[in-house]
Each structure stands twice: as C-alpha cells, then as structure tokens.
Enzyme design. Structure first.
Site, PDB file in Angstrom:
ATOM      1  N   GLU A  17       4.080   1.611   0.607  1.00  0.00           N
ATOM      2  CA  GLU A  17       3.060   2.183  -0.274  1.00  0.00           C
ATOM      3  C   GLU A  17       2.990   1.370  -1.558  1.00  0.00           C
ATOM      4  O   GLU A  17       4.011   1.098  -2.188  1.00  0.00           O
ATOM      5  CB  GLU A  17       3.354   3.638  -0.620  1.00  0.00           C
ATOM      6  N   HIS A  77      -6.179   5.438   0.284  1.00  0.00           N
ATOM      7  CA  HIS A  77      -6.210   6.837  -0.133  1.00  0.00           C
ATOM      8  C   HIS A  77      -7.645   7.274  -0.431  1.00  0.00           C
ATOM      9  O   HIS A  77      -8.439   6.519  -1.006  1.00  0.00           O
ATOM     10  CB  HIS A  77      -5.366   7.032  -1.389  1.00  0.00           C
TER      11      HIS A  77
END
Length: 290
Positions: A17, A77
C-alpha cells in the site's frame, strides 16, 4: 489486469500500500522507493488518497505511472467523499482509459479535525453503495472491499461488522482486504465466521511493519486497532535500551512472524502497509522466502 485473476495464478503473494505525497516535489523520491519495491515482486499495490477526498487527482496520476512506468499493477482507492454519479463515472472512465481495472471501494474518512463522517448525498453513504454502482455501470472492474478483524470504531459489535462485510460481497465485491491487526487469531476468527456465513472470496490480511513507537501510537489512534500488551511492552523496552533502531528490528521481526502465521492459516497473501518506505518491506519479504 484484474487482481482477482492474478490471485488465481500466484499464491502466496505479497501486495503493498502506497500513500502518494501531496507535494509533487516529493514524487521523485516516492518513485525511487516504488522502483526498489519491485524487488518484492508485489502482486499489486493499492494507492490511497487523503481524508476528506484530498489528493484524488494525485492518486490517478500516480496509479498510471505505477502501472506504465514502474510495472506494478495498481489498486485505486475510491471513496464516498464528494461522490456523485458524474464524478465516479468520470474517475472510472479515466482509469479504464489508462488500462487500470482494480478499485478498492471504501466509505472514506472524515476531513481532518472532524470525528464524524457526513455523506455528501444520500446515494453514496456506504462502500456498498459504491460497489453497487460500479458493478452495475462498470462491470469489468475488479472490486475490493475493506474488512475489519477488529470491529470498525463505529461498529457496535463484531457480528454487525461481519453482517455488513458480507453485504459488500453480496453487492459485488471480489475480495476483502483487511484493516491492520497484530494478532493472527483475529484473522483466523474473522475468516472462519465469514466462511460460515457463505463468503468464499479471498480475504487478504493487512500487516503493518512497526517502525517507531511514535508512528504506531499515531496509527492506532487513527484506525482503532489494538496491539497486544506484551508486544507494546517489548517495544517500549527496546526503545529504552536501544532506541529507534531496536524498535524497528522488533517491528520487522514481528511483521515477518505474523505474515508466516497468516500463510499457515491459509491467507492467499499479505498486504504490507509500506509507509512509502522500501527497506522494511524488502526485509520482511526476504524473511518470508516465498
């Protein structure tokens, strides 16, 4: 390429991430770290943007560069913050043009300084609303959903958390990516309960390498996760006796050990929160000997 297809071809795997820097002057250093992390052979890397929806334009540009220049498949996202049919459609169309096929659908966090999430409209109040919209209008996308082995701070119970996690899968999510945690038994219980509820999609655990006492205190306050008392005492003792480097060593050892236990429990992969730094993640991956 769709992450759901990639997962069928390679297990166990590591994913990453990234939190893109807002200041574009910091991008060269960010991409240097991303290039170094290619050595970890990540299956994909998720790309966040800030609370309150800040930085979404940066997310799109960095996702494109990760895919086309660095060669890492991005998971972008997508939140309910500032969401509308028009904005979501425009954003997903841009992703599609760039050949990006993966999103992580999230409710999103409130703006900095605010404790409560207030939806911008009635249509997009929860991650499940995003999933429903994307599955209906952009069916080619692979959709990830968040899961919480420890209940979300605003969930009244683990049972309620599990109910809504399953609901997101029923609405069309392809896999679950968990919030960070520090006890493998939480993941084991979370997976067992969901399997007993009929959820069969991959459940990928999130693992955070602890780099300092200050950073872990800040992160725990943000996400509401708990850290085992013995681990926290070990970190404090290490800090007193050996300073920040001793804390870092324990953090990497713990993350490596936790990841191994998760693989033993059948986790398809582990998702490492990089904090945009390559060294710790590379040490963990080296220790896993995948």
């Amino acid at each position: 390429m769709r992450i759901s297809d990639l997962m069928r071809k390679r297990r166990p795997f590591v994913s990453l991430e990234f939190f893109p820097p807002k200041d574009q002057n910091a991008w060269p250093l960010f991409f240097e770290e991303a290039e170094r992390l290619k050595a970890a052979k990540p299956l994909y890397a998720s790309v966040t943007y800030g609370a309150g929806g800040s930085g979404q334009a940066n997310t799109l540009e960095i996702a494109k560069r990760l895919k086309n220049e660095v060669g890492i498949e991005p998971l972008v996202h997508l939140t309910c913050v500032g969401a509308s049919k028009e904005k979501i459609s425009e954003f997903l169309t841009e992703l599609r043009k760039a050949g990006i096929e993966n999103i992580l659908a999230l409710r999103g966090d409130p703006p900095k300084g605010s404790c409560d999430f207030v939806p911008d409209n009635e249509e997009f109040q929860h991650a499940s609303d995003l999933i429903t919209f994307v599955r209906r209008h952009f069916p080619e996308f692979c959709i990830g959903a968040a899961g919480y082995p420890s209940p979300h701070p605003q969930s009244p119970s683990i049972e309620e958390e599990l109910k809504w996690t399953k609901f997101k899968i029923d609405r069309g999510a392809d896999f679950i990516l968990t919030q960070l945690f520090f006890d493998h038994r939480l993941y084991e219980d979370f997976v067992t309960r969901l399997r007993n509820m009929g959820v069969s999609v991959p459940i990928i655990p999130g693992v955070l390498p602890i780099m300092s006492l200050q950073s872990i205190r800040h992160i725990l306050a943000l996400c509401g996760a708990n850290i085992p008392g013995n681990l926290y005492l070990d970190l404090e003792k290490a800090h007193e006796q050996g300073g920040s480097e001793a804390v870092r060593r324990i953090g990497i050892q713990f993350a490596t050990s936790l990841s191994k236990k998760l693989f033993e429990l059948g986790a398809p992969g582990v998702h490492l929160y990089t904090l945009n730094k390559a060294d710790a993640c590379l040490e963990i991956v080296d220790g896993l000997k995948l």
